[in-house]
Design a protein around this motif. Structure first.
Motif, PDB file in Angstrom:
ATOM      1  N   THR A 220      -2.716   2.179  -0.727  1.00 54.82           N
ATOM      2  CA  THR A 220      -1.805   2.907  -1.370  1.00 54.82           C
ATOM      3  C   THR A 220      -0.389   2.030  -1.705  1.00 54.82           C
ATOM      4  N   ALA A 221      -0.091   2.414  -2.955  1.00 54.78           N
ATOM      5  CA  ALA A 221       1.046   1.815  -3.423  1.00 54.78           C
ATOM      6  C   ALA A 221       1.891   2.617  -4.139  1.00 54.78           C
ATOM      7  N   VAL A 222       3.254   2.341  -4.305  1.00 58.24           N
ATOM      8  CA  VAL A 222       4.217   2.937  -5.125  1.00 58.24           C
ATOM      9  C   VAL A 222       4.798   1.782  -6.065  1.00 58.24           C
ATOM     10  N   GLY A 276      12.213   3.149 -14.919  1.00 61.78           N
ATOM     11  CA  GLY A 276      12.038   4.027 -15.860  1.00 61.78           C
ATOM     12  C   GLY A 276      11.117   4.928 -15.461  1.00 61.78           C
ATOM     13  N   ILE A 277       9.967   4.817 -14.683  1.00 68.22           N
ATOM     14  CA  ILE A 277       8.976   5.701 -14.239  1.00 68.22           C
ATOM     15  C   ILE A 277       8.445   4.980 -13.148  1.00 68.22           C
ATOM     16  N   TYR A 278       7.758   5.976 -12.299  1.00 72.74           N
ATOM     17  CA  TYR A 278       7.162   5.632 -10.962  1.00 72.74           C
ATOM     18  C   TYR A 278       5.683   5.969 -10.997  1.00 72.74           C
ATOM     19  N   VAL A 279       4.854   5.302 -10.255  1.00 69.38           N
ATOM     20  CA  VAL A 279       3.463   5.643 -10.020  1.00 69.38           C
ATOM     21  C   VAL A 279       3.033   5.244  -8.575  1.00 69.38           C
ATOM     22  N   LEU A 280       2.319   6.251  -8.100  1.00 67.35           N
ATOM     23  CA  LEU A 280       1.843   6.541  -6.888  1.00 67.35           C
ATOM     24  C   LEU A 280       0.308   6.223  -6.987  1.00 67.35           C
ATOM     25  N   LEU A 281      -0.260   5.264  -6.483  1.00 68.67           N
ATOM     26  CA  LEU A 281      -1.880   4.764  -6.705  1.00 68.67           C
ATOM     27  C   LEU A 281      -2.560   4.631  -5.328  1.00 68.67           C
TER      28      LEU A 281
END
Length: 460
Positions: A220-222, A276-281
């Motif tokens: 898991t990563a942000v 500018g924007i964030y992803v939870l993967l």
């Protein structure tokens, strides 16, 4: 008529029927419904046969039945109507069988999703369906709205995880079709009629769920990125490089991410800087050594290439949980912005950022002072939106609905991705369905429920 139906239900169900002052407050409204409506009785059968009996008795007396699960829905699908019997599945719980050979679980519909997940894990298997209300939502309710949740990109919607069901029809017939085979083309696939129909065609009582191998490694990563173009590049790379390991790809725009991580004391901000924007993967694999290395090497390459500006990789289960807490923090926003409109929409992935920009500017222009927050699963075309009016006790929810759904229609999207229609979205169904589709829905409803007594007023 009221006395007759209550008398008949009491004779059949005994202490499984509540009426008068014994009716709990929780059964008078759905989670997101503003005004309580007291049913004439609440039936709480513990067996499928009891569910069918309620249907049969109410059909005989012409009394409406409103099915209720965990009461966590956002569209009023379990909201009682005047003069109805509320059919609660809160006692229809339990895991009946876990078959490790066929990788299936047979479970009663009132069982919480979290209980299903835990039972599967204890058996060394994995229930792929997951959503924020896992501790209180029922698996039958999940199927009634064809829930999606966090891992649709890998495992599909709830209907892809169902092999068989048992359903109590509006006339009281109990149709048992507890198929355990992955391939079964013997006639119509009847279960698909009821999955996603929000309890308007029948009440699901038991389910055969398809389970999967328990992942040996979960990564898991942000990540912080500059813009939505970088998100699309990252998503394409994840699909190409991680392939079947990719299990979740959540995107959060800055208004949502900053509010969750800077204004809610219970939420820890995983990245120090602003982006500018964030992803939870999330990725899941079967090799606890090579899969994490593969994941970290791929993410490192994105950092070197400048696609990703910053990233935090979970080093423990606690880290992963805290990352997901950011994504699930929307439930706590009410304390910050008061009452708000909640939306579950679908859009082509490449149009999402344009929609966010236009939606924010249109809301601000037509409803000055509103605050809007955008986040969601994104990779599967699902976006969630929250819109409130801070400082306004009663925000103009209908006006907010009109703006959001008008723009969804203009962008070729759907008004509902995973939460259903219920009563809240019923007026907007023509925004996403043709007249011919709606006419066929009404034909199916009339065929299975000719008296129109099962969950009346919902969907169509």
């Amino acid at each position: 008529m009221t006395a007759d139906v209550i008398s008949a239900l009491a004779a059949e169900l005994g202490n499984e029927i509540l009426f008068g002052d014994d009716i709990p407050a929780r059964n008078k409204r759905d989670w997101n419904s503003p005004d309580p409506v007291c049913p004439i009785a609440v039936a709480r059968p513990a067996m499928p046969e009891g569910v069918a009996a309620v249907q049969r008795i109410c059909a005989t007396h012409g009394v409406a039945v409103v099915p209720q699960g965990g009461l966590t829905g956002l569209c009023g699908g379990a909201q009682p109507v005047a003069g109805c019997v509320a059919l609660s599945l809160e006692r229809l719980v339990g895991i009946e069988e876990i078959d490790p050979v066929s990788s299936t679980m047979t479970v009663r519909a009132g069982t919480t999703l979290e209980a299903v997940q835990k039972a599967a894990a204890e058996a060394g298997l994995f229930c792929a369906l997951d959503l924020g209300a896992r501790g209180s939502c029922s698996v039958g309710g999940n199927l009634s709205t064809n829930a999606g949740g966090n891992r649709v990109i890998r495992y599909g919607m709830a209907r892809e995880m169902v092999l068989g069901i048992e359903v109590a029809l509006p006339d009281g017939t109990l149709m048992t079709s507890l198929n355990k085979m992955l391939k079964n083309n013997a006639g119509y696939d009847l279960k698909q009629l009821f999955i996603g129909s929000e309890g308007t065609l029948g009440v699901i009582t038991r389910i055969v769920l398809r389970l999967f191998p328990q992942p040996a490694a979960t990564m898991t990563a942000v990540c912080g990125l500059a813009d939505y173009d970088a998100v699309l590049r990252m998503l394409a790379g994840a699909r190409q490089t991680l392939g079947p390991l990719l299990s979740a790809f959540e995107v959060m725009w800055p208004d949502y991410f900053d509010t969750a991580t800077r204004r809610l004391p219970s939420i820890r901000r995983p990245l120090a800087g602003d982006h500018g924007i964030y992803v939870l993967l999330e990725a899941q694999g079967n090799d606890p050594v090579s899969d994490p290395r593969h994941f970290e090497a791929w993410l490192g390459g994105l950092l070197e290439a400048g696609v990703v500006e910053d990233a935090a990789i979970a080093q423990s289960v606690a880290d992963a949980t805290s990352f997901w807490d950011v994504r699930d923090a929307g439930a706590e926003f009410k304390a910050l912005i008061g009452a708000f409109g909640s939306f579950d929409i679908g859009l082509p992935v490449d149009r999402m950022n344009d929609f966010v920009r236009i939606c924010q500017s249109t809301l601000s222009a037509e409803l000055p002072g509103c605050a809007s927050f955008f986040f969601g699963h994104i990779a599967d075309g699902n976006m969630h939106i929250m819109v409130g009016m801070p400082g306004v006790a009663t925000p103009p929810l209908k006006a907010i609905d009109e703006v959001v759904y008008r723009l969804v229609r203009q962008h070729g999207g759907t008004i509902s991705s995973e939460h259903g229609i219920g009563v809240k979205k019923k007026a907007y169904l023509p925004y996403s369905r043709t007249p011919e589709e709606i006419a066929l829905m009404k034909t199916l409803k009339a065929a299975l429920d000719p008296k129109g007594i099962l969950n009346p007023g919902k969907v169509v």
